[in-house]
Design a protein around this motif. Structure first.
Motif, short mmCIF file in Angstrom:
data_model
loop_
_atom_site.label_atom_id
_atom_site.label_comp_id
_atom_site.label_asym_id
_atom_site.label_seq_id
_atom_site.Cartn_x
_atom_site.Cartn_y
_atom_site.Cartn_z
N UNK A 195 0.80 -1.22 0.00
CA UNK A 195 0.00 0.00 0.00
C UNK A 195 0.84 1.27 0.00
N UNK A 196 2.16 1.14 0.18
CA UNK A 196 3.00 2.34 0.24
C UNK A 196 4.45 1.98 -0.07
N UNK A 197 4.70 1.55 -1.31
CA UNK A 197 6.05 1.14 -1.71
C UNK A 197 7.06 2.28 -1.59
N UNK A 198 6.61 3.50 -1.78
CA UNK A 198 7.52 4.64 -1.77
C UNK A 198 7.64 5.33 -0.43
N UNK A 199 6.99 4.78 0.61
CA UNK A 199 7.05 5.36 1.95
C UNK A 199 6.59 6.81 1.97
N UNK A 200 5.54 7.09 1.21
CA UNK A 200 4.96 8.44 1.24
C UNK A 200 4.28 8.72 2.57
N UNK A 201 3.86 7.66 3.25
CA UNK A 201 3.16 7.82 4.51
C UNK A 201 4.06 7.85 5.73
N UNK A 202 5.36 8.01 5.54
CA UNK A 202 6.29 8.04 6.66
C UNK A 202 7.44 7.09 6.43
N UNK A 203 8.66 7.61 6.49
CA UNK A 203 9.85 6.84 6.13
C UNK A 203 10.46 6.16 7.35
N UNK A 204 10.79 4.87 7.18
CA UNK A 204 11.55 4.12 8.17
C UNK A 204 12.71 3.45 7.43
N UNK A 205 13.93 3.82 7.77
CA UNK A 205 15.09 3.37 6.98
C UNK A 205 15.26 1.87 6.97
N UNK A 206 14.86 1.19 8.07
CA UNK A 206 15.02 -0.26 8.11
C UNK A 206 13.89 -0.97 7.38
#
Length: 297
Positions: free
Chosen positions: A170-181
């Motif tokens: 649902x969010x491959x690009x981490x538009x909803x919040x980035x978590x590096x791991x």
């Protein structure tokens, strides 16, 4: 072809090195491409394949640095490639295909880990772009040279990071919040090796991951780069793997699928969702749509 995910008795183990895995191998006349082949485990695979007689093409974003690192290694060719840039991927593959050569081995080793949030191309998350999409486009564009020969092998470096998360459809690009791991989990497991891949991992992160204590003392056993590179060399050359495909490897062996709830599940093996053929097909279709590249259409 997808093969069952279970050990096959390779005769090698976690401490085996590239030299041991390739002992007696004659790769004269073979051509290999190794991304990331001028540092870390990648350079060890390049050295090993070259010593066994192969010609090795090393795509590099930093060409001058690659030339310096590989100075003196025989039968090495260096070409310019930035995996985060599909224009660069196309240019590299066009140049290679114009030469009319076949590829026997493609090792997709280059990667980044736990990088700060950044966007490339049309807004792709950086780790997903470099570790997966760039290599997806590269491999598909090189398919004419891979399929022209007899039994070419494609080896993709992954990691134990797949255990952090299934694919976030649902969010491959981490538009909803980035978590590096979590982002890294999208990207053969070479094992834990101290290389510049960890350049973005802070002291505090390493403490939290259980790699070191507060004083910087190591709490886990790290592989040497030579041992870390061995599984890729084994995957590229072993007769045990002839006719197999689609398997996840670690420690010079086919890994077992493990129960994610088991006490030691994070230490080794493959989580079931990472071997799901429906997920693989779905990711392929998404990757083809994002990159505009699909060798099988």
């Amino acid at each position: 072809m997808t093969s069952e995910q279970h050990p096959i008795g390779s005769g090698f183990g976690p401490a085996s090195t590239v030299g041991e895995v390739l002992d007696g191998a004659d790769l004269t006349g073979k051509l290999a491409i190794v991304t990331g082949g001028y540092s870390g485990v990648g350079i060890e695979d390049v050295r090993g394949l070259s010593a066994a007689g192969a010609t090795v093409v090393v795509p590099a974003r930093r060409v001058d640095e690659a030339k310096k690192a590989l100075d003196g290694v025989e039968r090495v060719e260096i070409g310019e490639l930035d995996l985060a840039d599909l224009v660069s991927v196309r240019a590299f593959t066009d140049r290679f295909l114009d030469g009319g050569r076949e590829i026997d081995i493609l090792i997709n080793c280059a990667g980044v880990m736990a990088a700060p949030e950044s966007r490339v191309g049309p807004g792709w998350e950086f780790q997903f772009a470099v570790n997966h999409l760039g290599h997806f486009a590269l491999t598909n564009r090189l398919w004419p040279a891979l399929s022209a020969g007899d039994g070419a092998r494609v080896i993709a470096f992954s990691s134990r990071g797949h255990k952090f998360s299934d694919i976030r459809w649902d969010d491959l690009g981490f538009a909803g919040g980035y978590d590096k791991w979590q982002a890294y989990a999208f990207s053969l497991n070479p094992g834990g090796i101290r290389t510049n891949l960890q350049r973005h991992v802070s002291h505090e992160d390493q403490v939290q991951l259980g790699w070191i204590d507060r004083d910087g003392n190591h709490l886990i056993e790290w592989k040497s780069p030579e041992a870390g590179a061995a599984t890729a060399a084994w995957a590229a050359t072993s007769g045990h793997l002839r006719g197999m495909g689609g398997v996840y490897l670690e420690d010079n062996e086919v890994a077992e699928i493990v129960d994610p709830g088991a006490p030691d599940a994070m230490k080794s093996g493959l989580h079931p969702y990472a071997a799901d053929p429906a997920s693989a097909a779905r990711l392929w279709d998404i990757s083809a749509e994002l990159t505009g590249v699909n060798a099988f259409e």
